[in-house]
Design a protein around this motif. Structure first.
Motif, PDB file in Angstrom:
ATOM      1  N   ASP A   1       0.844  -1.194   0.000  1.00  0.00           N
ATOM      2  CA  ASP A   1       0.000   0.000   0.000  1.00  0.00           C
ATOM      3  C   ASP A   1       0.881   1.246   0.000  1.00  0.00           C
ATOM      4  O   ASP A   1       1.887   1.305   0.708  1.00  0.00           O
ATOM      5  N   SER A   2       0.494   2.240  -0.763  1.00  0.00           N
ATOM      6  CA  SER A   2       1.291   3.470  -0.869  1.00  0.00           C
ATOM      7  C   SER A   2       1.447   4.162   0.481  1.00  0.00           C
ATOM      8  O   SER A   2       2.482   4.780   0.745  1.00  0.00           O
ATOM      9  N   GLU A   3       0.458   4.062   1.339  1.00  0.00           N
ATOM     10  CA  GLU A   3       0.572   4.668   2.665  1.00  0.00           C
ATOM     11  C   GLU A   3       1.651   3.986   3.505  1.00  0.00           C
ATOM     12  O   GLU A   3       2.266   4.621   4.348  1.00  0.00           O
TER      13      GLU A   3
ATOM     14  N   ASP B   1      -2.518   2.210  -4.593  1.00  0.00           N
ATOM     15  CA  ASP B   1      -3.380   3.149  -3.861  1.00  0.00           C
ATOM     16  C   ASP B   1      -4.747   2.510  -3.700  1.00  0.00           C
ATOM     17  O   ASP B   1      -5.246   1.850  -4.621  1.00  0.00           O
ATOM     18  N   GLN B   2      -5.361   2.717  -2.558  1.00  0.00           N
ATOM     19  CA  GLN B   2      -6.746   2.306  -2.365  1.00  0.00           C
ATOM     20  C   GLN B   2      -7.638   3.358  -3.018  1.00  0.00           C
ATOM     21  O   GLN B   2      -7.324   4.537  -2.997  1.00  0.00           O
TER      22      GLN B   2
ATOM     23  N   GLN C   1      -8.155  -1.168  -6.370  1.00  0.00           N
ATOM     24  CA  GLN C   1      -6.876  -0.511  -6.135  1.00  0.00           C
ATOM     25  C   GLN C   1      -6.394   0.119  -7.436  1.00  0.00           C
ATOM     26  O   GLN C   1      -6.808  -0.278  -8.521  1.00  0.00           O
TER      27      GLN C   1
ATOM     28  N   ARG D   1       0.150   2.761  -8.251  1.00  0.00           N
ATOM     29  CA  ARG D   1       0.804   4.037  -7.966  1.00  0.00           C
ATOM     30  C   ARG D   1       2.220   4.053  -8.523  1.00  0.00           C
ATOM     31  O   ARG D   1       2.714   5.067  -8.979  1.00  0.00           O
TER      32      ARG D   1
END
Length: 85
Positions: free
Chosen positions: A18-20, A46-47, A54, A57
């Motif tokens: 996940d990008s986060e 990215d969500q 998704q 990214r």
């Protein structure tokens, strides 16, 4: 540079993060991820607002990282790679 083998890899075999989760990581964390997954690329996703969906990214590439670090790609997968940073 993305090799054709990556594109031809079935989606279920690709590693994605996940990008986060990677927004604040250091290079050493990326190297640890390459060592853990034993693959030369992994996706950053990215969500989106639709459940279960998704969006791509980006892609982390071990070969690109090794060039940026002026290091042999195999060195990224060695135990001393993180110590050398």
């Amino acid at each position: 540079k993305i090799e054709i083998g990556v594109i031809m890899t079935p989606l279920r075999e690709l590693v994605a993060v996940d990008s986060e989760d990677v927004a604040q990581v250091k290079v050493a964390h990326i190297i640890q991820t390459f060592r853990k997954i034993r693959q030369h690329n992994f996706l950053v996703m990215d969500q989106v607002s639709e459940p279960g969906q998704q969006k791509l990214r980006g892609i982390f590439s071990a070969s690109l990282l090794s060039k940026q670090l002026d290091s042999d790609i195999d060195a990224l997968f060695s135990d001393s790679a993180i110590d050398d940073l």
